[in-house]
Design an enzyme around this catalytic site. Structure first.
Site, PDB file in Angstrom:
ATOM      1  N   HIS A 262       0.818  -1.218   0.000  1.00  0.00           N
ATOM      2  CA  HIS A 262       0.000   0.000   0.000  1.00  0.00           C
ATOM      3  C   HIS A 262       0.847   1.262   0.000  1.00  0.00           C
ATOM      4  CE1 HIS A 262       0.297   0.913   4.424  1.00  0.00           C
ATOM      5  NE2 HIS A 262       0.417  -0.400   4.538  1.00  0.00           N
TER       6      HIS A 262
ATOM      7  N   ASP B 206      -0.677   4.424   0.798  1.00  0.00           N
ATOM      8  CA  ASP B 206      -1.140   5.391   1.797  1.00  0.00           C
ATOM      9  C   ASP B 206      -0.394   5.138   3.102  1.00  0.00           C
ATOM     10  OD1 ASP B 206      -2.657   2.898   1.861  1.00  0.00           O
ATOM     11  OD2 ASP B 206      -3.886   3.792   3.424  1.00  0.00           O
TER      12      ASP B 206
ATOM     13  N   GLU C 249      -5.254   1.404   2.459  1.00  0.00           N
ATOM     14  CA  GLU C 249      -5.094   0.238   3.335  1.00  0.00           C
ATOM     15  C   GLU C 249      -5.355   0.596   4.794  1.00  0.00           C
ATOM     16  OE1 GLU C 249      -3.307  -2.814   5.888  1.00  0.00           O
ATOM     17  OE2 GLU C 249      -2.741  -0.715   5.808  1.00  0.00           O
ATOM     18  N   GLU C 250      -4.925   1.797   5.177  1.00  0.00           N
ATOM     19  CA  GLU C 250      -4.951   2.162   6.590  1.00  0.00           C
ATOM     20  C   GLU C 250      -6.345   2.482   7.112  1.00  0.00           C
ATOM     21  OE1 GLU C 250      -2.550   1.626   8.446  1.00  0.00           O
ATOM     22  OE2 GLU C 250      -0.681   1.801   7.325  1.00  0.00           O
TER      23      GLU C 250
ATOM     24  N   ASP D 239       3.798  -6.530   4.446  1.00  0.00           N
ATOM     25  CA  ASP D 239       3.194  -5.477   5.252  1.00  0.00           C
ATOM     26  C   ASP D 239       2.957  -5.914   6.694  1.00  0.00           C
ATOM     27  OD1 ASP D 239       2.060  -2.999   5.771  1.00  0.00           O
ATOM     28  OD2 ASP D 239       0.071  -3.593   5.074  1.00  0.00           O
TER      29      ASP D 239
ATOM     30  N   HIS E 176       3.830   3.338  12.384  1.00  0.00           N
ATOM     31  CA  HIS E 176       2.757   4.218  12.880  1.00  0.00           C
ATOM     32  C   HIS E 176       3.246   5.178  13.970  1.00  0.00           C
ATOM     33  CE1 HIS E 176      -0.881   1.618  11.402  1.00  0.00           C
ATOM     34  NE2 HIS E 176       0.096   1.671  10.541  1.00  0.00           N
TER      35      HIS E 176
END
Ligand SMILES: [Zn+2]
Length: 461
Positions: free
Chosen positions: A91, A93, A157-158, A181, A434
């Site tokens: 992903h 994003d 994705e998030e 991921d 994150h």
């Protein structure tokens, strides 16, 4: 074709390294945090669309056949002898990054002490670029593969994975895939995820002391680190004794009470301390009046265990893992409340079963189970042929025989059949996914390309 000489592939990748790093730095500079739609081809905002265009241009330059799927996703193909595909699902994003918490600008990548630092280095732009160069090195060495290698780059994705729903509405999924991921050695199972709301209304309370409001948390998948209540408090009444982590302030007949805990991802509640439940337990000792107090007593009973769901009657633990259940967001005022919660359940159950169990637990309290957004668990298991191939690649390359993992999070592996999450994080290594100052080391980035080259070959040969 049987065995190939991977030392040659590794050499080619070492030669490519400076270019691979430059390509990654360019991609990291696109601030691809989901935002409001910004016109045609940008359903998730300009930053995400820029990252997609950058990744597609990069793929074309490397010789892949690239295509934009309406701004929701993109794909890049390395054609094989047949049209049967293997997929690499990554992903573009990223989660938001607050510059004030970072040592450098999150979207101006820098290299410090052998680390590439920027939002998205590990999650998930670095792994995508590494896997692409891995495939490129195979092609450069003249290795013709049977299957077509398709990189599918998602843009949402998030927060919801609508990118892959859109992709699958237009294209069939590859025969098998991996998503770089999560973690090594390999994720063979992902818990089911359910987000729900519980609500109740009541008449405003005229008695005192009573609860006027309680607010805690902002998103369902985070253990709340702070909770704040306001009480109507009679002037003549003595102030309660306060436990640790709870503070209170009396002004104009109103008592403000604050609890401090520790925020964590809801899939790992043992890393956090639930401030909301800390506050609820304290308030339940004060003999408050009214509907709000009743609601808190229900919460006290249902979430006495605020990590593993005992009070909800859904607790479950097997040798594969443990169900988690977190009450995460509460908005309560004088006339009612809405509570949001997060449940990560094991593959012994379906979302329908969990829904029924939850409904049965909350009904006696007069709570209404409203919103329900859930994904069933994924379980392929270690013996699955895809798991065997990927695990074999990892073990041969690293010599690390750690068994495969089960995780509480959800990756693209849940949205595609025959797909597993494979890397990029290594167990025991510090990882700031994150979090502020997210990074990938140059060594790991270089090594990732080599592992993914082997994985792509193992699936596509
Ligand atoms: Zn990710």
């Amino acid at each position: 074709m049987t065995n190939i000489d991977f030392s040659r592939i590794d050499q080619v990748l070492d030669g490519y390294y400076p270019q691979m790093e430059r390509d990654l730095m360019g991609l990291l500079a696109c601030p691809s945090v989901k935002a409001e739609p910004a016109g045609e081809g940008a359903p998730f905002g300009r930053g995400v669309a820029d990252a997609l265009e950058y990744a597609l241009a990069m793929s074309s330059t490397l010789g892949f056949q690239a295509n934009n799927v309406d701004g929701y996703a993109g794909y890049a193909d390395l054609p094989g002898e047949t049209e049967e595909q293997i997929g690499i699902l990554a992903h573009l994003d990223v989660v938001p990054a607050d510059a004030k918490d970072w040592d450098s600008d999150p979207f101006s990548p820098v290299i410090v002490d052998g680390k590439i630092v920027a939002r998205g280095t590990l999650d998930d732009k670095g792994p995508l670029v590494a896997a692409m160069y891995g495939a490129l090195a195979l092609a450069d060495c003249g290795i013709k593969m049977n299957k077509t290698v398709r990189f599918i780059m998602g843009c949402d994705e998030e927060s919801g994975m609508s990118c892959m729903t859109h992709y699958l509405s237009k294209y069939a999924p590859p025969a098998c895939s991996f998503s770089p991921d999560a973690e090594f050695p390999l994720i063979v199972a992902e818990k089911g995820v359910a987000h729900y709301s519980l609500s109740k209304s009541w008449d405003a309370c005229q008695a005192s002391p009573c609860l006027l409001s309680l607010k805690s948390g902002s998103v369902a998948n985070v253990v709340p680190g702070e909770a704040l209540a306001e009480l109507c408090w009679p002037a003549e009444k003595a102030l309660p004794e306060l436990p640790a982590d709870i503070s209170a302030e009396l002004a104009e007949g109103k008592l403000s009470v604050k609890a401090v805990g520790h925020a964590a991802h809801a899939s790992m509640p043992e890393d956090g301390e639930n401030a909301l439940m800390k506050l609820v337990r304290f308030l339940n000792t004060l003999e408050l009046q009214g509907g709000g107090a009743d609601f808190l007593r229900s919460m006290g009973a249902l979430y006495d265990d605020d990590r593993y769901g005992a009070g909800l009657g859904i607790a479950e633990e097997t040798d594969k893992g443990r169900l988690t259940s977190v009450p995460s967001v509460l908005n309560l005022d004088e006339k009612g409340a809405v509570l949001l919660g997060d449940i990560r359940f094991l593959y012994e159950h379906t979302e329908d079963e969990i829904h029924a169990m939850l409904e049965k637990a909350v009904a006696p309290h007069g709570l209404i189970l409203g919103d329900w957004l859930a994904q069933n668990p994924l379980y392929l298991g270690e013996e699955h042929p895809l798991a065997q191939k990927l695990l074999g690649v990892y073990r041969e390359f690293t010599g690390d025989m750690t068994p495969p993992l089960m995780i509480g999070g959800g990756t693209y592996a849940k949205t595609f059949p025959n797909c597993l999450a494979f890397g990029p994080e290594k167990l025991g290594e510090p990882n700031l996914v994150h979090q502020p100052n997210e990074f990938i080391t140059q060594d790991n980035f270089r090594e990732l390309a080599k592992i993914y080259a082997r994985a792509i070959y193992a699936l596509a040969k």
